[in-house]
Write a protein that holds these residues in place. Structure first.
Motif, mmCIF file in Angstrom:
data_model
loop_
_atom_site.group_PDB
_atom_site.id
_atom_site.type_symbol
_atom_site.label_atom_id
_atom_site.label_comp_id
_atom_site.label_asym_id
_atom_site.label_seq_id
_atom_site.Cartn_x
_atom_site.Cartn_y
_atom_site.Cartn_z
ATOM 1 N N SER A 48 0.823 -1.217 0.000
ATOM 2 C CA SER A 48 0.000 0.000 0.000
ATOM 3 C C SER A 48 0.856 1.265 0.000
ATOM 4 O O SER A 48 0.325 2.375 -0.063
ATOM 5 C CB SER A 48 -0.898 -0.001 1.245
ATOM 6 O OG SER A 48 -0.104 -0.218 2.393
ATOM 7 N N MET A 49 2.182 1.112 0.065
ATOM 8 C CA MET A 49 3.045 2.289 0.207
ATOM 9 C C MET A 49 3.007 3.275 -0.961
ATOM 10 O O MET A 49 3.007 4.489 -0.732
ATOM 11 C CB MET A 49 4.479 1.874 0.510
ATOM 12 C CG MET A 49 5.320 3.063 0.972
ATOM 13 S SD MET A 49 7.005 2.622 1.382
ATOM 14 C CE MET A 49 6.770 1.675 2.878
ATOM 15 N N PRO A 50 2.991 2.809 -2.232
ATOM 16 C CA PRO A 50 2.987 3.804 -3.320
ATOM 17 C C PRO A 50 1.862 4.833 -3.190
ATOM 18 O O PRO A 50 2.083 6.026 -3.416
ATOM 19 C CB PRO A 50 2.839 2.951 -4.584
ATOM 20 C CG PRO A 50 3.438 1.632 -4.207
ATOM 21 C CD PRO A 50 3.105 1.432 -2.757
ATOM 22 N N LYS A 51 0.685 4.385 -2.778
ATOM 23 C CA LYS A 51 -0.445 5.318 -2.664
ATOM 24 C C LYS A 51 -0.197 6.395 -1.615
ATOM 25 O O LYS A 51 -0.593 7.546 -1.772
ATOM 26 C CB LYS A 51 -1.738 4.557 -2.305
ATOM 27 C CG LYS A 51 -2.295 3.730 -3.444
ATOM 28 C CD LYS A 51 -3.651 3.139 -3.044
ATOM 29 C CE LYS A 51 -4.216 2.222 -4.112
ATOM 30 N NZ LYS A 51 -3.373 1.041 -4.370
ATOM 31 N N VAL A 52 0.466 6.008 -0.522
ATOM 32 C CA VAL A 52 0.730 6.959 0.562
ATOM 33 C C VAL A 52 1.922 7.860 0.216
ATOM 34 O O VAL A 52 1.879 9.079 0.401
ATOM 35 C CB VAL A 52 1.031 6.209 1.891
ATOM 36 C CG1 VAL A 52 1.385 7.182 3.016
ATOM 37 C CG2 VAL A 52 -0.148 5.336 2.282
ATOM 38 N N LEU A 53 3.004 7.247 -0.292
ATOM 39 C CA LEU A 53 4.284 7.943 -0.379
ATOM 40 C C LEU A 53 4.543 8.636 -1.717
ATOM 41 O O LEU A 53 5.279 9.631 -1.745
ATOM 42 C CB LEU A 53 5.406 6.942 -0.072
ATOM 43 C CG LEU A 53 6.737 7.491 0.403
ATOM 44 C CD1 LEU A 53 6.604 8.411 1.610
ATOM 45 C CD2 LEU A 53 7.696 6.344 0.735
ATOM 46 N N ILE A 79 6.535 -6.393 -15.203
ATOM 47 C CA ILE A 79 6.142 -5.112 -14.596
ATOM 48 C C ILE A 79 4.686 -4.744 -14.881
ATOM 49 O O ILE A 79 4.117 -3.890 -14.212
ATOM 50 C CB ILE A 79 7.081 -3.944 -14.984
ATOM 51 C CG1 ILE A 79 7.092 -3.699 -16.485
ATOM 52 C CG2 ILE A 79 8.473 -4.181 -14.451
ATOM 53 C CD1 ILE A 79 7.870 -2.465 -16.877
ATOM 54 N N THR A 80 4.071 -5.422 -15.853
ATOM 55 C CA THR A 80 2.644 -5.191 -16.112
ATOM 56 C C THR A 80 1.756 -5.971 -15.139
ATOM 57 O O THR A 80 0.549 -5.743 -15.075
ATOM 58 C CB THR A 80 2.296 -5.638 -17.544
ATOM 59 O OG1 THR A 80 2.822 -6.959 -17.736
ATOM 60 C CG2 THR A 80 2.915 -4.702 -18.573
ATOM 61 N N ASP A 81 2.355 -6.890 -14.375
ATOM 62 C CA ASP A 81 1.596 -7.713 -13.425
ATOM 63 C C ASP A 81 1.170 -6.861 -12.229
ATOM 64 O O ASP A 81 1.923 -6.004 -11.771
ATOM 65 C CB ASP A 81 2.512 -8.866 -12.957
ATOM 66 C CG ASP A 81 1.781 -9.937 -12.167
ATOM 67 O OD1 ASP A 81 1.242 -9.609 -11.088
ATOM 68 O OD2 ASP A 81 1.764 -11.095 -12.616
ATOM 69 N N GLN A 82 -0.013 -7.103 -11.707
ATOM 70 C CA GLN A 82 -0.494 -6.296 -10.567
ATOM 71 C C GLN A 82 0.353 -6.484 -9.317
ATOM 72 O O GLN A 82 0.308 -5.663 -8.404
ATOM 73 C CB GLN A 82 -1.956 -6.605 -10.263
ATOM 74 C CG GLN A 82 -2.182 -8.040 -9.802
ATOM 75 C CD GLN A 82 -3.658 -8.335 -9.499
ATOM 76 O OE1 GLN A 82 -4.532 -7.627 -9.971
ATOM 77 N NE2 GLN A 82 -3.896 -9.378 -8.735
ATOM 78 N N ASP A 83 1.148 -7.558 -9.249
ATOM 79 C CA ASP A 83 2.020 -7.773 -8.092
ATOM 80 C C ASP A 83 3.364 -7.045 -8.196
ATOM 81 O O ASP A 83 4.154 -7.072 -7.251
ATOM 82 C CB ASP A 83 2.301 -9.272 -7.905
ATOM 83 C CG ASP A 83 1.134 -9.989 -7.241
ATOM 84 O OD1 ASP A 83 0.501 -9.388 -6.357
ATOM 85 O OD2 ASP A 83 0.851 -11.146 -7.626
ATOM 86 N N SER A 84 3.654 -6.426 -9.337
ATOM 87 C CA SER A 84 4.957 -5.772 -9.515
ATOM 88 C C SER A 84 5.041 -4.487 -8.690
ATOM 89 O O SER A 84 4.244 -3.564 -8.876
ATOM 90 C CB SER A 84 5.176 -5.436 -10.994
ATOM 91 O OG SER A 84 6.279 -4.566 -11.139
ATOM 92 N N ALA A 91 3.256 3.744 -11.822
ATOM 93 C CA ALA A 91 1.895 4.251 -12.007
ATOM 94 C C ALA A 91 1.590 5.393 -11.039
ATOM 95 O O ALA A 91 0.819 6.299 -11.365
ATOM 96 C CB ALA A 91 0.891 3.117 -11.814
ATOM 97 N N ALA A 92 2.203 5.360 -9.842
ATOM 98 C CA ALA A 92 1.850 6.329 -8.796
ATOM 99 C C ALA A 92 2.746 7.568 -8.759
ATOM 100 O O ALA A 92 2.308 8.639 -8.350
ATOM 101 C CB ALA A 92 1.893 5.634 -7.427
ATOM 102 N N LEU A 93 4.004 7.425 -9.173
ATOM 103 C CA LEU A 93 4.955 8.541 -9.059
ATOM 104 C C LEU A 93 4.664 9.645 -10.075
ATOM 105 O O LEU A 93 4.220 9.361 -11.192
ATOM 106 C CB LEU A 93 6.388 8.044 -9.309
ATOM 107 C CG LEU A 93 7.110 7.326 -8.178
ATOM 108 C CD1 LEU A 93 8.387 6.689 -8.711
ATOM 109 C CD2 LEU A 93 7.441 8.277 -7.013
ATOM 110 N N PRO A 94 4.968 10.895 -9.704
ATOM 111 C CA PRO A 94 4.935 11.961 -10.723
ATOM 112 C C PRO A 94 5.921 11.623 -11.840
ATOM 113 O O PRO A 94 6.988 11.050 -11.573
ATOM 114 C CB PRO A 94 5.408 13.197 -9.953
ATOM 115 C CG PRO A 94 5.332 12.858 -8.509
ATOM 116 C CD PRO A 94 5.403 11.372 -8.391
#
Length: 256
Positions: A48-53, A79-84, A91-94
């Motif tokens: 869950s870290m990408p969403k927060v950080l 890297i297209t796998d949802q577990d990557s 997907a989350a970073l600017p």
């Protein structure tokens, strides 16, 4: 030996409050480091870290050329796998920070007569990632055999695992005999089974280590980890010459 002081804990009523404090925490480290030549190196975990950080990293005042991001652990999947983890961060970073993050390259087993075995060679994936990080992510400030990362962000599972170091796994028991920065994991009890993870020794040589823990499923184990119950990998995180801080929401902190 002196007993280790209990880690600093900060509890937040909302994600937004936690993010405001995380910006201050990381920016203070950057401001103290940036006067010196070289890169600022920050290790990131998945889940869950990408969403927060990710939104926090986007608010930092730093030239992206001087920021080096790496993965504390990665699942050996495309890297297209949802577990990557890499996929989740990209997907989350600017956009301007995506080039700062180094992916783990997937290295296949060259000859695999038995198709029931794993297609990827996690040991070689780990060695390749370690050499990538050595060459691109840390300057001369490597301490002894182990890196001196500026900051590492860790999560924690309800089983007390952190990075991809699980309570019963070989990679956790490996402790300090090895000089590896990263190791391959074949026996993750949580799928996917194949992973690459930073070792405890490499985590404990960092200048600053922070856990981000949210959710009531963490409350029981969190109390044990802060009391350093040795059965949990997260209890063994205590930087030898660095700081340790826990960023918690009220649910995770309910039993403290």
């Amino acid at each position: 030996r002196m007993p280790l002081a209990r880690a600093e804990t900060s509890v937040f009523a909302s994600r937004e409050e936690m993010q405001v404090e995380l910006v201050k925490y990381i920016q203070a480290m950057i401001d103290s480091q940036i006067k010196m030549p070289g890169y600022v190196s920050i290790g990131l975990s998945g889940g869950s870290m990408p969403k927060v950080l990710a939104p926090v990293l986007g608010q930092l005042k730093i030239d992206p050329e001087r920021l080096r991001l790496f993965l504390v652990d990665e699942r050996i999947v495309e890297i297209t796998d949802q577990d990557s983890n890499y996929g989740a961060w990209i997907a989350a970073l600017p956009k301007e920070l995506t080039k700062c993050l180094a992916p783990v390259d997937l290295i296949e087993v060259p000859y695999r007569p038995d198709k029931s075995t794993f297609p990827h060679d996690v040991g070689r994936c780990a060695v390749a990632y370690e050499s990538k990080i050595k060459n691109h992510h840390v300057g001369p400030e490597v301490h002894g055999r182990f890196p001196r990362f500026d900051m590492i962000f860790l999560g924690m599972g309800p089983d007390g695992h952190t990075a991809s170091l699980f309570p019963q796994a070989k990679s956790f028991r490996l402790k300090h005999e090895s000089s590896a920065w990263f190791v391959g994991v074949e026996d993750s009890p949580k799928p996917p089974p194949q992973r690459v993870t930073l070792t405890l020794a490499s985590i404990n040589t960092a200048a600053h280590v922070a856990f981000i823990c949210t959710g009531e499923d963490k409350a029981t184990v969190l109390k044990s980890v802060l009391d350093r119950d040795p059965q949990y990998p997260a209890s063994h995180v205590h930087p030898a010459h660095g700081t340790l801080r826990f960023f918690l929401d009220t649910a995770a902190a309910a039993k403290l």
